[in-house]
Design an enzyme around this catalytic site. Structure first.
Site, mmCIF file in Angstrom:
data_model
loop_
_atom_site.group_PDB
_atom_site.id
_atom_site.type_symbol
_atom_site.label_atom_id
_atom_site.label_comp_id
_atom_site.label_asym_id
_atom_site.label_seq_id
_atom_site.Cartn_x
_atom_site.Cartn_y
_atom_site.Cartn_z
ATOM 1 N N HIS A 1 0.848 -1.213 -0.037
ATOM 2 C CA HIS A 1 -0.048 0.042 -0.072
ATOM 3 C C HIS A 1 0.855 1.086 -0.169
ATOM 4 O O HIS A 1 1.743 1.425 -1.017
ATOM 5 C CB HIS A 1 -0.756 -0.127 1.251
ATOM 6 C CG HIS A 1 -2.135 0.901 1.389
ATOM 7 N ND1 HIS A 1 -2.450 1.933 0.372
ATOM 8 C CD2 HIS A 1 -2.816 1.085 2.225
ATOM 9 C CE1 HIS A 1 -3.241 2.477 0.764
ATOM 10 N NE2 HIS A 1 -3.862 2.129 1.760
ATOM 11 N N HIS B 1 -1.978 -2.157 -10.102
ATOM 12 C CA HIS B 1 -2.910 -1.539 -9.130
ATOM 13 C C HIS B 1 -3.938 -2.649 -8.800
ATOM 14 O O HIS B 1 -4.553 -3.546 -9.970
ATOM 15 C CB HIS B 1 -3.503 -0.227 -9.654
ATOM 16 C CG HIS B 1 -4.270 0.408 -8.556
ATOM 17 N ND1 HIS B 1 -5.658 0.498 -8.197
ATOM 18 C CD2 HIS B 1 -3.511 1.349 -7.645
ATOM 19 C CE1 HIS B 1 -5.889 0.963 -7.444
ATOM 20 N NE2 HIS B 1 -4.757 1.749 -7.002
ATOM 21 N N ASP C 1 2.476 6.096 -6.835
ATOM 22 C CA ASP C 1 3.967 5.545 -5.989
ATOM 23 C C ASP C 1 5.380 5.927 -6.621
ATOM 24 O O ASP C 1 6.213 6.205 -6.236
ATOM 25 C CB ASP C 1 3.840 4.610 -5.034
ATOM 26 C CG ASP C 1 2.587 4.674 -3.842
ATOM 27 O OD1 ASP C 1 2.559 5.641 -3.511
ATOM 28 O OD2 ASP C 1 2.086 3.470 -3.559
HETATM 29 C C1 LIG Z 1 -0.828 -2.957 -6.084
HETATM 30 C C2 LIG Z 1 -1.084 -4.695 -6.138
HETATM 31 C C3 LIG Z 1 -0.849 -5.364 -4.839
HETATM 32 C C4 LIG Z 1 -2.101 -5.302 -6.769
HETATM 33 O O1 LIG Z 1 -2.203 -6.544 -6.877
HETATM 34 P P1 LIG Z 1 -3.299 -7.289 -7.334
HETATM 35 O O2 LIG Z 1 -4.610 -6.616 -7.860
HETATM 36 O O3 LIG Z 1 -3.473 -8.229 -6.429
HETATM 37 O O4 LIG Z 1 -2.913 -8.224 -8.710
HETATM 38 P P2 LIG Z 1 -1.996 -9.442 -8.878
HETATM 39 O O5 LIG Z 1 -0.894 -9.559 -7.617
HETATM 40 O O6 LIG Z 1 -3.095 -10.356 -8.961
HETATM 41 O O7 LIG Z 1 -1.101 -9.202 -10.197
HETATM 42 C C5 LIG Z 1 -1.485 -9.826 -11.334
HETATM 43 C C6 LIG Z 1 -0.215 -10.173 -12.119
HETATM 44 O O8 LIG Z 1 0.779 -9.050 -12.183
HETATM 45 C C7 LIG Z 1 1.876 -9.309 -11.375
HETATM 46 N N1 LIG Z 1 2.265 -8.090 -10.951
HETATM 47 C C8 LIG Z 1 1.374 -7.214 -10.318
HETATM 48 N N2 LIG Z 1 2.248 -6.159 -9.792
HETATM 49 C C9 LIG Z 1 3.207 -6.446 -9.993
HETATM 50 C C10 LIG Z 1 4.497 -5.724 -9.801
HETATM 51 N N3 LIG Z 1 4.434 -4.394 -9.052
HETATM 52 N N4 LIG Z 1 5.744 -6.290 -10.330
HETATM 53 C C11 LIG Z 1 5.672 -7.414 -10.886
HETATM 54 N N5 LIG Z 1 4.620 -8.168 -11.015
HETATM 55 C C12 LIG Z 1 3.508 -7.687 -10.735
HETATM 56 C C13 LIG Z 1 1.816 -10.169 -10.258
HETATM 57 O O9 LIG Z 1 2.767 -11.023 -9.986
HETATM 58 C C14 LIG Z 1 0.664 -11.180 -11.238
HETATM 59 O O10 LIG Z 1 1.363 -11.933 -11.937
HETATM 60 P P3 LIG Z 1 0.798 -13.455 -12.597
HETATM 61 O O11 LIG Z 1 -0.557 -13.329 -13.184
HETATM 62 O O12 LIG Z 1 2.205 -13.840 -13.409
HETATM 63 O O13 LIG Z 1 0.938 -14.251 -10.985
HETATM 64 C C15 LIG Z 1 0.363 -5.099 -7.012
HETATM 65 O O14 LIG Z 1 0.155 -4.591 -8.157
HETATM 66 C C16 LIG Z 1 1.614 -4.872 -6.355
HETATM 67 O O15 LIG Z 1 2.025 -5.700 -5.453
HETATM 68 N N6 LIG Z 1 2.234 -3.938 -6.548
HETATM 69 C C17 LIG Z 1 3.579 -3.468 -6.065
HETATM 70 C C18 LIG Z 1 3.302 -2.457 -5.028
HETATM 71 C C19 LIG Z 1 2.684 -1.198 -5.143
HETATM 72 O O16 LIG Z 1 3.122 -0.710 -5.908
HETATM 73 N N7 LIG Z 1 1.815 -0.966 -4.167
HETATM 74 C C20 LIG Z 1 1.005 0.486 -4.313
HETATM 75 C C21 LIG Z 1 -0.205 0.287 -4.832
HETATM 76 S S1 LIG Z 1 -1.013 2.035 -5.248
#
Ligand SMILES: CC(C)(COP(=O)(O)OP(=O)(O)OC[C@H]1O[C@@H](n2cnc3c(N)ncnc32)[C@H](O)[C@@H]1OP(=O)(O)O)[C@@H](O)C(=O)NCCC(=O)NCCS
Length: 382
Positions: free
Chosen positions: A229, A268, A319
């Site tokens: 987050h 996201h 971010d």
């Molecule tokens: C924000 C976040 C938690 C959303 O996650 P989510 O909706 O649960 O999406 P998922 O984790 O299901 O991601 C889908 C796919 O994209 C990948 N992915 C998503 N964000 C990624 C990232 N920042 N880097 C690398 N891969 C990523 C996942 O590994 C997944 O890959 P797969 O299908 O091969 O397993 C996720 O994008 C993330 O962890 N981002 C990094 C942290 C961040 O920037 N947070 C601030 C949010 S505003």
């Protein structure tokens, strides 16, 4: 209408993805069927707000539901200016927190202390508490940081009439220029509100038990701390700074993706093509980079963005480029997420009040997947 059984099925991954958890008039995160994304606070587009408003104007809008007029805004800015200083008991406790503490833990403690010193009451109602916290949220970490890392007791009474100007002046002890103030002001606006994100939902959940204002906000700070987050902006700058050139970044990011590592500041839960806030914050990062002597990080960040899109169709969230904005403003990395909180306190407060205005205890169900009924075994037989 969902039945409890199909909600449980949808929730099996545990992240409440796609679940509508309540009504809100505060913020609309629009995700259109053709991938178009938009963000509105109380019906005003983020484009209009980030281009024209002050953070204080947005805080008023979020809390009170309409834009302030000229007089209201001037009075509000002056009110916030006068509310920035902290009680001496609070300063004393901040001095006792170790120098290696996480700054969001410092803020959580500061907020909790203030909740004891200035509790909600008929005289000090929820609007008074919200305005007080909006005014002094940055004071918790600025005071603590200056005391422990610069051996100074910060003067929290600057004459700057904006939150952005005040933070930069107290931190750097010199008058910030207009570009710096505008960049921070716009970034604070972009961070102010984002409907049912994890920290806001935490605030609403705590508020729904009829707990007090400060307890709900302390919970929000705790949720924001996590790197999935709010903590992502700090991780993003650490990553960008690891690379010396765009080529270096390209290779490094490709390797991270091959190793299935998360690249912080990308992706996201709600947006799937673009984060509408990112376009704005990227433009500010670019302006500050042109103005700065240190120009090498912006092209590196750009290359990371290109590689992430080409390899995974992932886009920068707020971010990623906000981390560069804060970096160019000479803000220490461990202050990035506290700055996010300094802005989001406005959205949290608005949601807390909205929850209270039409409250129902937030209490979902769990899909039980534990052991079946067990026969009790007396202690001596285990
Ligand atoms: C924000 C976040 C938690 C959303 O996650 P989510 O909706 O649960 O999406 P998922 O984790 O299901 O991601 C889908 C796919 O994209 C990948 N992915 C998503 N964000 C990624 C990232 N920042 N880097 C690398 N891969 C990523 C996942 O590994 C997944 O890959 P797969 O299908 O091969 O397993 C996720 O994008 C993330 O962890 N981002 C990094 C942290 C961040 O920037 N947070 C601030 C949010 S505003």
């Amino acid at each position: 209408m969902s039945t409890s059984s199909n909600v449980v099925k949808k929730n099996k991954e545990g992240g409440l993805e796609g679940i509508i958890a309540g009504n809100s008039e505060i913020c609309e995160v629009g995700v259109g069927s053709h991938g178009e994304h938009s963000l509105h606070y109380r019906g005003y587009t983020i484009e209009d707000l980030a281009s024209n408003a002050s953070f204080e104007e947005v805080a008023w809008l979020l809390l009170r539901g309409k834009l302030p007029n000229k007089n209201e805004l001037a009075t509000y800015k002056e009110k916030l200016r006068k509310l920035r200083d902290l009680p001496s008991t609070c300063k004393h406790i901040l001095e006792e927190i170790p120098a290696h503490a996480h700054m969001l833990d410092v803020m959580r403690t500061g907020c909790s202390v203030l909740g004891n010193l200035e509790p909600e009451s008929k005289k000090h109602d929820q609007y008074a508490v919200a305005d007080r916290l909006i005014a002094c949220f940055s004071s918790f970490f600025l005071y603590w940081y200056k005391f422990h890392h610069q051996k100074k007791r910060a003067d929290l009474n600057s004459n700057e009439d904006t939150t952005a100007g005040h933070i930069l002046r107290v931190l750097h002890e010199k008058t910030p220029n207009e570009l710096q103030k505008q960049a921070l002001n716009a970034t604070l606006i972009l961070y102010a509100e984002h409907e049912f994100n994890a920290s806001t939902f935490t605030v609403r959940t705590i508020a729904s038990t009829l707990s007090d204002f400060y307890s709900a906000i302390c919970g929000g700070i705790g949720a924001l701390k996590g790197p999935l987050h709010g903590g992502a902006n700090e991780e993003a700058i650490i990553l960008i700074q690891k690379f010396m050139t765009p080529e270096d970044a390209e290779n490094g990011i490709k390797q991270m993706l091959n190793e299935k590592k998360l690249v912080m500041g990308f992706g996201h839960r709600v947006y799937k093509v673009v984060d509408p806030r990112s376009t704005f914050v990227k433009a500010w990062a670019n302006k500050l980079s042109i103005d700065s002597k240190d120009k090498h990080l912006y092209p590196i960040a750009n290359r990371i963005e290109e590689v992430m899109w080409d390899s995974k169709h992932l886009f920068p969230n707020l971010d990623f480029y906000s981390a560069l904005v804060f970096y160019y403003l000479n803000i220490p990395t461990n202050m990035f997420t506290p700055l996010f909180a300094t802005s989001r306190i406005s959205g949290w407060s608005a949601h807390l009040m909205e929850q209270r205005a039409n409250n129902r205890l937030i209490r979902p169900l769990a899909n039980y997947i534990g052991p079946s009924l067990q026969k009790w075994i007396p202690l001596e037989k285990r």
